[in-house]
Design an enzyme around this catalytic site. Sequence first.
Site, PDB file in Angstrom:
ATOM      1  N   CYS A  84      31.706 -40.675 -56.408  1.00 50.25           N
ATOM      2  CA  CYS A  84      30.597 -41.553 -56.010  1.00 50.25           C
ATOM      3  C   CYS A  84      31.092 -42.937 -55.589  1.00 50.25           C
ATOM      4  CB  CYS A  84      29.595 -41.677 -57.143  1.00 50.25           C
ATOM      5  SG  CYS A  84      29.052 -40.067 -57.757  1.00 50.25           S
ATOM      6  N   HIS A 339      21.026 -42.179 -53.468  1.00 46.65           N
ATOM      7  CA  HIS A 339      22.452 -42.085 -53.772  1.00 46.65           C
ATOM      8  C   HIS A 339      23.138 -40.956 -52.974  1.00 46.65           C
ATOM      9  CE1 HIS A 339      26.205 -42.228 -55.761  1.00 46.65           C
ATOM     10  NE2 HIS A 339      25.928 -41.543 -56.847  1.00 46.65           N
TER      11      HIS A 339
END
Lengths: 392, 392
Positions: A84, A339
């Site tokens: 991420c 996200h």
Amino acid sequence: MERKVGIIGVAYSKFGVRNDVNFNELAYESFKEAINSSNIDLKDISFLIVSNVGVWSSEPLPAVSLGEYLGLIGIGTLRVEAACASGSAAIKIAYDMIKSGEHEVIAVIGIEKMNESTTPIVVEMIGRAGNYFWEFENFGLTFPGYYALYATAYMNKYGAKEEDLCEVAIKNHYYGARNPKAHFQKEVTLEECMNSRYVAWPLKLYDCSPISDGSATVILASEDFIRKSGVKEPIWIRSIGASNDTSNLSKRENFLSLKATVEAADKAYKKANIDKDKLTKIFDVIEVHDCFTIAEILACEDLGLFKRGEGYKIIREKQTYIGGMIPVNLSGGLKAKGHPLGATGISMLVELVKQLKYEVEKQRQADIKNGLALAHNVGGTGHYAYVTILSR
Amino acid sequence: MERKVGIIGVAYSKFGVRNDVNFNELAYESFKEAINSSNIDLKDISFLIVSNVGVWSSEPLPAVSLGEYLGLIGIGTLRVEAACASGSAAIKIAYDMIKSGEHEVIAVIGIEKMNESTTPIVVEMIGRAGNYFWEFENFGLTFPGYYALYATAYMNKYGAKEEDLCEVAIKNHYYGARNPKAHFQKEVTLEECMNSRYVAWPLKLYDCSPISDGSATVILASEDFIRKSGVKEPIWIRSIGASNDTSNLSKRENFLSLKATVEAADKAYKKANIDKDKLTKIFDVIEVHDCFTIAEILACEDLGLFKRGEGYKIIREKQTYIGGMIPVNLSGGLKAKGHPLGATGISMLVELVKQLKYEVEKQRQADIKNGLALAHNVGGTGHYAYVTILSR
């Protein structure tokens, strides 16, 4: 004399479930806007860095298809992955590549199209962002499960309650509702958050960031190029700090802090000569990695903004809204803005550049005094951390 | 004054089918040897770059597990992917990162464990290293098929025959037989090559590189660090050039040349002030990307070593053996040494560093006069190309 590196073009696409576009089109959405805002010619770009995790996508080598689609042929290119934190990792190497003198202008594009997969596959693949063979496969720990360990440890030690976690979601949805590009553009109440179903106790649905599609582009350039091309108001990268931590969570000292964040921040503060005792007075606005609500509380403490165990109280007092001690995640954060893994870190910089230039929607525009901003991007459960400091 | 970047530690693992080790152990095999040869402390390393394509591996985020396993915690890390050129892309960014002044010592590890998958899956995943949706899925073009298009175009234009392609395999197996770490350590005859079954006409089994497991590690350091730490004989990176080309092969001008190689080489020659008219006199030894035999012929011409259409004749005359015009792939190349994608580009540098230091087996040691060597690494079918020039 060090070469300065500036940001001269930024944009992110609409985040959300983007079945209306294909992979390349989604990238183009932010790339085009960033190029237009930078006022450069495509020929000025000598390297393309693509940030993409992409295990759920049928496009396993995205830099190849993007290069052709975006008209970036005859230049160097590669893909970066750091879970991420891929976006910040991509920015970090672009920054170093320009600083080295090898390049003048680099395009960094982050993209993820996660909704090409089903939710169980995404949950499995994100779950692997820890120690795959031991903790994921043998113990069945999922990604929400990892952060739930941190949430319970924090609540137990400092007395925070589920309501306190929800306060992060309420703030981030409040600002997401004011960001037209956010995945979720609606506010949530404490009651809605508390009544949402458990994903991994004590984390409920509204404590978790969504599975998003999106792209983000940042164009970086050397000071030489910026001066010659007459860009009026670049935002400078002051420093970047990076650190990592053990793959196995069972090897960590405690679940009260992500050590990689502490270390990455220390490196970034040191390089930029930032006084760690005055952080909330120095930075005008920050973006932190709130993949789960507990992650935002930990981030604020790990970055040194608040004392250990005080973060949830300060957040509860609305001190991380505009006008408070320090505004955090005025974009809506991962929680509400969304996200899309490879795009997330880059979209943080897009957001902060626009904040520093007074270019975001009025209702979520921070008051810019010192012209300093900070982005904090985590990969996995603190397996990677990158901290980037920007200045006018 | 530019900061020089040197190579202070190198190694690659035994290449081959490595079911005897797991992913981390395979990486450690080269990492340990490279660290030992560099004489540094692990604490000197401030960044870990992992080169890995990894679509066939169950370890989707290898930098996380490798960081812990190798004892590299508290530092920055990320993964780089540029298909079969991933290794050179990783070296390129490590080079720039040190040159920028942000880092003194960086470890670059390339690894691939392809035999965790079955051959059909590997063929499918490698096939996607072109234009996935159009040429792979709609037209069924596989990776050998892509290079077969180049082989037939070249044969048609210049009169090369299948026997000429086999000459590349014969040479590379000859040297592979003398490299204890090569995947294949046996010579092949013209007859064996010509009698091997077709994979994609005119490419036969012996025209194709194998599906290999392996790792390779290079430790890079700044000149400052090298002087202080007393490393006696580093090999310097003189320059790196990179380029890319269209995703769709149908958009290329012809199938007689990989344009990305030509461009990457031009950039590397220019930065290193290399006289393009004297290449075979300047370089003592080179490694080129011979994923298929035709690729080595094209590479020699695209790099400018031989005139267009002359490459296969010069190779037939054994001018790319030791003692000839210019020795090529004395490691055995991808063809015989093996081709674990993420490790390949890094293993080329390992090989050349050892050649320049007279550290390889006698029977495959080039005569080093000028102390200059070149590595050429391709991703996909010329989708990426990286050219790296080394000097004593």
